[in-house]
Design a protein around this motif. Structure first.
Motif, PDB file in Angstrom:
ATOM      1  N   ALA A 107      -7.695 -23.101 -17.032  1.00 54.35           N
ATOM      2  CA  ALA A 107      -8.245 -23.151 -18.385  1.00 54.35           C
ATOM      3  C   ALA A 107      -8.432 -24.572 -18.897  1.00 54.35           C
ATOM      4  CB  ALA A 107      -7.332 -22.377 -19.337  1.00 54.35           C
ATOM      5  N   LEU A 108      -7.504 -25.463 -18.533  1.00 55.15           N
ATOM      6  CA  LEU A 108      -7.429 -26.768 -19.197  1.00 55.15           C
ATOM      7  C   LEU A 108      -7.759 -27.933 -18.283  1.00 55.15           C
ATOM      8  CD1 LEU A 108      -4.108 -26.091 -21.175  1.00 55.15           C
ATOM      9  CD2 LEU A 108      -6.464 -25.529 -21.829  1.00 55.15           C
ATOM     10  N   GLN A 109      -8.356 -27.669 -17.126  1.00 56.15           N
ATOM     11  CA  GLN A 109      -8.581 -28.739 -16.153  1.00 56.15           C
ATOM     12  C   GLN A 109      -9.527 -29.824 -16.649  1.00 56.15           C
ATOM     13  OE1 GLN A 109     -10.441 -27.241 -12.477  1.00 56.15           O
ATOM     14  NE2 GLN A 109     -10.956 -25.379 -13.551  1.00 56.15           N
ATOM     15  N   ASP A 110     -10.367 -29.503 -17.633  1.00 55.94           N
ATOM     16  CA  ASP A 110     -11.260 -30.537 -18.171  1.00 55.94           C
ATOM     17  C   ASP A 110     -10.819 -31.022 -19.551  1.00 55.94           C
ATOM     18  OD1 ASP A 110     -11.830 -28.236 -19.526  1.00 55.94           O
ATOM     19  OD2 ASP A 110     -14.009 -28.499 -19.499  1.00 55.94           O
ATOM     20  N   LYS A 111      -9.578 -30.655 -19.957  1.00 58.89           N
ATOM     21  CA  LYS A 111      -9.047 -31.093 -21.251  1.00 58.89           C
ATOM     22  C   LYS A 111      -8.179 -32.339 -21.078  1.00 58.89           C
ATOM     23  CE  LYS A 111     -10.743 -27.286 -22.985  1.00 58.89           C
ATOM     24  NZ  LYS A 111     -12.013 -27.300 -23.758  1.00 58.89           N
ATOM     25  N   GLN A 171      -9.653 -28.194 -10.089  1.00 58.58           N
ATOM     26  CA  GLN A 171      -9.559 -29.652 -10.098  1.00 58.58           C
ATOM     27  C   GLN A 171      -8.594 -30.030 -11.221  1.00 58.58           C
ATOM     28  OE1 GLN A 171     -11.097 -31.658  -7.888  1.00 58.58           O
ATOM     29  NE2 GLN A 171     -12.180 -29.970  -6.895  1.00 58.58           N
ATOM     30  N   TRP A 172      -7.479 -30.653 -10.869  1.00 61.17           N
ATOM     31  CA  TRP A 172      -6.450 -30.953 -11.873  1.00 61.17           C
ATOM     32  C   TRP A 172      -6.153 -32.438 -11.880  1.00 61.17           C
ATOM     33  CZ3 TRP A 172      -4.762 -28.836 -16.027  1.00 61.17           C
ATOM     34  CH2 TRP A 172      -3.515 -29.172 -16.570  1.00 61.17           C
ATOM     35  N   LYS A 196       0.266 -31.784  -4.261  1.00 62.54           N
ATOM     36  CA  LYS A 196       0.693 -33.139  -4.609  1.00 62.54           C
ATOM     37  C   LYS A 196      -0.315 -34.173  -4.119  1.00 62.54           C
ATOM     38  CE  LYS A 196       4.306 -36.536  -3.559  1.00 62.54           C
ATOM     39  NZ  LYS A 196       5.584 -36.780  -2.850  1.00 62.54           N
ATOM     40  N   GLN A 197      -0.778 -34.012  -2.892  1.00 64.52           N
ATOM     41  CA  GLN A 197      -1.742 -34.960  -2.339  1.00 64.52           C
ATOM     42  C   GLN A 197      -3.056 -34.952  -3.125  1.00 64.52           C
ATOM     43  OE1 GLN A 197      -1.199 -37.257   0.077  1.00 64.52           O
ATOM     44  NE2 GLN A 197       0.935 -36.572   0.004  1.00 64.52           N
ATOM     45  N   ARG A 198      -3.482 -33.765  -3.540  1.00 64.32           N
ATOM     46  CA  ARG A 198      -4.759 -33.649  -4.258  1.00 64.32           C
ATOM     47  C   ARG A 198      -4.677 -34.181  -5.676  1.00 64.32           C
ATOM     48  NH1 ARG A 198      -4.569 -28.312  -2.512  1.00 64.32           N
ATOM     49  NH2 ARG A 198      -4.347 -27.621  -4.687  1.00 64.32           N
ATOM     50  N   THR A 199      -3.533 -34.001  -6.323  1.00 69.24           N
ATOM     51  CA  THR A 199      -3.460 -34.253  -7.771  1.00 69.24           C
ATOM     52  C   THR A 199      -2.597 -35.443  -8.154  1.00 69.24           C
ATOM     53  OG1 THR A 199      -1.529 -32.826  -8.090  1.00 69.24           O
ATOM     54  CG2 THR A 199      -3.709 -31.766  -8.142  1.00 69.24           C
ATOM     55  N   GLY A 200      -1.767 -35.933  -7.234  1.00 70.23           N
ATOM     56  CA  GLY A 200      -0.848 -37.016  -7.568  1.00 70.23           C
ATOM     57  C   GLY A 200       0.369 -36.557  -8.342  1.00 70.23           C
ATOM     58  N   ALA A 201       0.631 -35.244  -8.363  1.00 68.89           N
ATOM     59  CA  ALA A 201       1.794 -34.724  -9.078  1.00 68.89           C
ATOM     60  C   ALA A 201       3.085 -35.236  -8.458  1.00 68.89           C
ATOM     61  CB  ALA A 201       1.782 -33.197  -9.051  1.00 68.89           C
ATOM     62  N   HIS A 202       4.125 -35.375  -9.281  1.00 68.30           N
ATOM     63  CA  HIS A 202       5.447 -35.800  -8.803  1.00 68.30           C
ATOM     64  C   HIS A 202       6.330 -34.567  -8.644  1.00 68.30           C
ATOM     65  CE1 HIS A 202       4.793 -40.160  -9.373  1.00 68.30           C
ATOM     66  NE2 HIS A 202       3.987 -39.760 -10.344  1.00 68.30           N
TER      67      HIS A 202
END
Length: 230
Positions: A107-111, A171-172, A196-202
């Protein structure tokens, strides 16, 4: 803590905390409710935030509702709530769990959000659905022909749902912290590492953690993780 209950477009909401310019949008997982946000608010409100929690379809005050927990139903609702938050607060962050994380990301990927805190998130719905098909011994051809197939573990497999997921890639980009239990039976460590690799999440990994953080030790770890990243 100050609480206010209200509805927007028939969506029940719970606002917690004293007036602030910063808010966390709280989206629960399956079988949850907006009241779960009260525990999170015990940490977030003293840190200067308000918490705005929502009941998803078929949950909380919406049990038995005509709306169903389907992405094409939930996503417009969460986009509306986020837009409401954007109007009323200067800074909007996200705290969510399980399927609530996947629905929130869709829902919020472009917010523009300040940050996101995910607990046991579902990050690859196609992987989860195909895994459930394997558990149930259902092939794609069988699902396509039947449309829907109930399973012995309480989920109904849906060809429409699977097709929708494949047609709507994720896409996040929001800065994200993830708390994950090593024994999570819905999302594998490999799938989470790909996220993690796609988004840089920790990532924070709890070896004895499960998908549902519910034991005394798990809840203590959850609270410390939240306190560290709010």
């Amino acid at each position: 803590m100050k609480t206010e209950r209200f509805t927007l477009k028939n969506i029940p909401l719970l606002l917690i905390g004293e007036p602030s310019r910063k808010v966390y949008l709280y989206v629960h997982g399956k079988n949850g409710s907006k009241e779960e946000a009260l525990d999170f608010a015990e940490l977030a409100c003293p840190a200067g935030y308000q918490v705005l929690a929502v009941d998803l379809p078929e949950h909380g005050e919406r049990k038995g509702s005509s709306e169903k927990l389907l992405p094409w139903v939930v996503i417009p609702e969460l986009q509306f709530i986020c837009q409401y938050a954007k109007v009323h607060w200067r800074s909007v962050s996200l705290r969510t769990a399980s399927i609530g994380a996947w629905l929130s990301m869709m829902a919020l990927q472009d917010k523009e959000l300040k940050q996101a805190l995910f607990v046991s998130p579902v990050v690859d719905m196609e992987d989860l659905i195909t895994n459930m098909m394997q558990w149930a011994g259902v092939t794609e051809a069988q699902l396509q022909q039947a449309g829907e197939i109930p399973t012995t573990f309480g989920e109904t497999l849906s060809w429409k749902y699977l097709c929708w997921v494949r047609e709507h890639p994720l896409q996040w980009h929001t800065p994200t912290q993830v708390l994950y239990g090593e024994k999570d039976n819905l999302t594998s460590r490999a799938v989470l590492e790909q996220f993690k690799q796609r988004t840089g999440a920790h990532l924070t990994i709890m070896e004895e953690g499960e998908h549902w953080f519910h034991t005394e030790l798990q809840l203590a770890v959850l609270q410390e993780w939240e306190r560290a990243h709010i």
